[in-house]
Design a protein around this motif. Structure first.
Motif, PDB file in Angstrom:
ATOM      1  N   GLN A  13      -4.780   7.323  -8.735  1.00 41.06           N
ATOM      2  CA  GLN A  13      -5.441   6.296  -7.936  1.00 41.06           C
ATOM      3  C   GLN A  13      -4.539   5.753  -6.843  1.00 41.06           C
ATOM      4  N   CYS A  14      -3.232   5.714  -7.105  1.00 39.50           N
ATOM      5  CA  CYS A  14      -2.328   5.180  -6.079  1.00 39.50           C
ATOM      6  C   CYS A  14      -2.342   6.087  -4.854  1.00 39.50           C
ATOM      7  N   VAL A  15      -2.477   7.397  -5.065  1.00 41.29           N
ATOM      8  CA  VAL A  15      -2.557   8.317  -3.928  1.00 41.29           C
ATOM      9  C   VAL A  15      -3.801   8.033  -3.108  1.00 41.29           C
ATOM     10  N   LYS A  16      -4.909   7.806  -3.778  1.00 41.02           N
ATOM     11  CA  LYS A  16      -6.161   7.522  -3.079  1.00 41.02           C
ATOM     12  C   LYS A  16      -6.051   6.229  -2.267  1.00 41.02           C
ATOM     13  N   VAL A  17      -5.372   5.234  -2.831  1.00 42.45           N
ATOM     14  CA  VAL A  17      -5.168   3.978  -2.104  1.00 42.45           C
ATOM     15  C   VAL A  17      -4.292   4.219  -0.881  1.00 42.45           C
ATOM     16  N   PHE A  18      -3.245   5.016  -1.042  1.00 45.35           N
ATOM     17  CA  PHE A  18      -2.381   5.338   0.095  1.00 45.35           C
ATOM     18  C   PHE A  18      -3.173   5.995   1.209  1.00 45.35           C
ATOM     19  N   LEU A  19      -4.047   6.926   0.841  1.00 45.30           N
ATOM     20  CA  LEU A  19      -4.816   7.663   1.835  1.00 45.30           C
ATOM     21  C   LEU A  19      -5.856   6.781   2.515  1.00 45.30           C
ATOM     22  N   LEU A  20      -6.448   5.878   1.757  1.00 44.24           N
ATOM     23  CA  LEU A  20      -7.516   5.026   2.299  1.00 44.24           C
ATOM     24  C   LEU A  20      -6.967   3.866   3.128  1.00 44.24           C
ATOM     25  N   LYS A  21      -5.880   3.249   2.662  1.00 45.87           N
ATOM     26  CA  LYS A  21      -5.404   2.014   3.285  1.00 45.87           C
ATOM     27  C   LYS A  21      -4.079   2.169   4.020  1.00 45.87           C
ATOM     28  N   GLY A  22      -3.420   3.293   3.809  1.00 49.95           N
ATOM     29  CA  GLY A  22      -2.111   3.474   4.417  1.00 49.95           C
ATOM     30  C   GLY A  22      -1.016   3.003   3.483  1.00 49.95           C
ATOM     31  N   TYR A  23       0.052   3.762   3.394  1.00 47.96           N
ATOM     32  CA  TYR A  23       1.115   3.446   2.433  1.00 47.96           C
ATOM     33  C   TYR A  23       1.742   2.081   2.696  1.00 47.96           C
ATOM     34  N   GLU A  24       2.057   1.806   3.945  1.00 50.25           N
ATOM     35  CA  GLU A  24       2.771   0.567   4.252  1.00 50.25           C
ATOM     36  C   GLU A  24       1.889  -0.665   4.073  1.00 50.25           C
ATOM     37  N   ALA A  25       0.579  -0.508   4.254  1.00 51.13           N
ATOM     38  CA  ALA A  25      -0.312  -1.669   4.212  1.00 51.13           C
ATOM     39  C   ALA A  25      -0.756  -2.049   2.803  1.00 51.13           C
ATOM     40  N   CYS A  26      -0.829  -1.090   1.885  1.00 48.70           N
ATOM     41  CA  CYS A  26      -1.387  -1.390   0.558  1.00 48.70           C
ATOM     42  C   CYS A  26      -0.363  -2.117  -0.311  1.00 48.70           C
ATOM     43  N   THR A  27      -0.868  -2.747  -1.377  1.00 51.17           N
ATOM     44  CA  THR A  27      -0.024  -3.536  -2.276  1.00 51.17           C
ATOM     45  C   THR A  27      -0.136  -3.034  -3.700  1.00 51.17           C
ATOM     46  N   LEU A  28       0.805  -3.492  -4.546  1.00 52.58           N
ATOM     47  CA  LEU A  28       0.743  -3.149  -5.961  1.00 52.58           C
ATOM     48  C   LEU A  28      -0.545  -3.660  -6.600  1.00 52.58           C
ATOM     49  N   ASP A  29      -0.979  -4.841  -6.187  1.00 47.90           N
ATOM     50  CA  ASP A  29      -2.213  -5.408  -6.738  1.00 47.90           C
ATOM     51  C   ASP A  29      -3.417  -4.513  -6.439  1.00 47.90           C
ATOM     52  N   GLU A  30      -3.466  -3.963  -5.232  1.00 48.56           N
ATOM     53  CA  GLU A  30      -4.575  -3.073  -4.861  1.00 48.56           C
ATOM     54  C   GLU A  30      -4.522  -1.771  -5.658  1.00 48.56           C
ATOM     55  N   ILE A  31      -3.312  -1.287  -5.894  1.00 47.09           N
ATOM     56  CA  ILE A  31      -3.161  -0.072  -6.697  1.00 47.09           C
ATOM     57  C   ILE A  31      -3.583  -0.345  -8.142  1.00 47.09           C
ATOM     58  N   ALA A  32      -3.190  -1.505  -8.668  1.00 54.93           N
ATOM     59  CA  ALA A  32      -3.580  -1.871 -10.024  1.00 54.93           C
ATOM     60  C   ALA A  32      -5.094  -1.954 -10.149  1.00 54.93           C
ATOM     61  N   GLU A  33      -5.731  -2.568  -9.178  1.00 55.70           N
ATOM     62  CA  GLU A  33      -7.197  -2.690  -9.202  1.00 55.70           C
ATOM     63  C   GLU A  33      -7.859  -1.313  -9.168  1.00 55.70           C
ATOM     64  N   ALA A  34      -7.353  -0.426  -8.324  1.00 54.57           N
ATOM     65  CA  ALA A  34      -7.923   0.921  -8.229  1.00 54.57           C
ATOM     66  C   ALA A  34      -7.725   1.693  -9.524  1.00 54.57           C
ATOM     67  N   GLY A  35      -6.604   1.423 -10.199  1.00 45.51           N
ATOM     68  CA  GLY A  35      -6.307   2.109 -11.449  1.00 45.51           C
ATOM     69  C   GLY A  35      -6.955   1.478 -12.655  1.00 45.51           C
ATOM     70  N   GLY A  36      -7.657   0.364 -12.459  1.00 40.99           N
ATOM     71  CA  GLY A  36      -8.370  -0.278 -13.556  1.00 40.99           C
ATOM     72  C   GLY A  36      -7.487  -1.050 -14.512  1.00 40.99           C
TER      73      GLY A  36
END
Length: 217
Positions: free
Chosen positions: A22-45
């Motif tokens: 899921q973290c890869v998908k967040v990187f691709l959707l939002k950009g690596y520099e812009a995304c946060t740990l909280d967003e990755i956690a949410e995507a990963g459930g």
């Protein structure tokens, strides 16, 4: 929200692997520099608190995910290489194993996951250091195999060049995946690259045996 799982002695639970995916998908959707740990956690459930039990920063999570993918997908390649005593068969096995893994990842819609981590390593020094360590490790494995088989080569002094040639071929296969190249064509590229190795071998490789391990796709 579910548990984000555990990492024990380099092994991860399905929950952690899903988090890495899921973290890869967040990187691709939002950009690596812009995304946060909280967003990755949410995507990963899982909860932010749970993810921070393992990773204090986004960079740590990224490096851990990259190492996990490397270990997971290189294990099969190393095993295939170790099963063959001659250098031609060993390199053929490495390339075909890589293509097989890559095609499986494309079918699972994960074809660019490893490529994403490599791209991130160019813009993040922490991740770059981790990636360089993995690259160095793989380079050592290839060099060791060539050294084990040096008596098969016309000129053993070319070992380093030949090893780096095959590392470059694998990097080129990454690019073919990136552009959606059919797996069957990648096998043909691999076989053609083996012709270069054959030229540098004392006795070459029998035509009957060449490409014998290729799996139909």
């Amino acid at each position: 929200m579910t548990s984000c799982g555990k990492i024990v002695d380099g092994h991860v639970t399905p929950e952690v692997e899903n988090l890495f995916d899921q973290c890869v998908k967040v990187f691709l959707l939002k950009g690596y520099e812009a995304c946060t740990l909280d967003e990755i956690a949410e995507a990963g459930g899982c909860t932010p608190e749970c993810i921070r039990e393992h990773f204090s920063t986004k960079e740590e999570l990224t490096a851990a995910a990259m190492r996990w993918y490397y270990i997971k997908y290189s294990r099969h390649m190393r095993t295939e290489m170790a099963m063959h005593q001659d250098i031609y068969s060993a390199m053929e096995a490495v390339l075909f194993a890589f293509i097989e893994i890559s095609c499986d990842q494309v079918n699972a819609q994960k074809g660019l996951f490893v490529r994403t981590f490599i791209d991130i390593s160019y813009v993040d020094e922490f991740v770059k250091k981790s990636f360089q360590e993995l690259q160095d490790d793989w380079e050592v494995q290839i060099l060791e195999k060539f050294n084990q088989c040096k008596d098969e080569l016309k000129d053993p002094s070319e070992i380093e060049v030949l090893a780096h040639y095959f590392l470059t071929v694998i990097e080129g296969l990454y690019e073919l995946i990136k552009y959606g190249t059919p797996c069957e064509l990648m096998y043909k590229v691999a076989i053609m690259s083996l012709d270069t190795l054959e030229v540098h071998m004392k006795h070459g490789q029998s035509k009957k045996k060449k490409g014998s391990k290729k799996k139909s796709k």
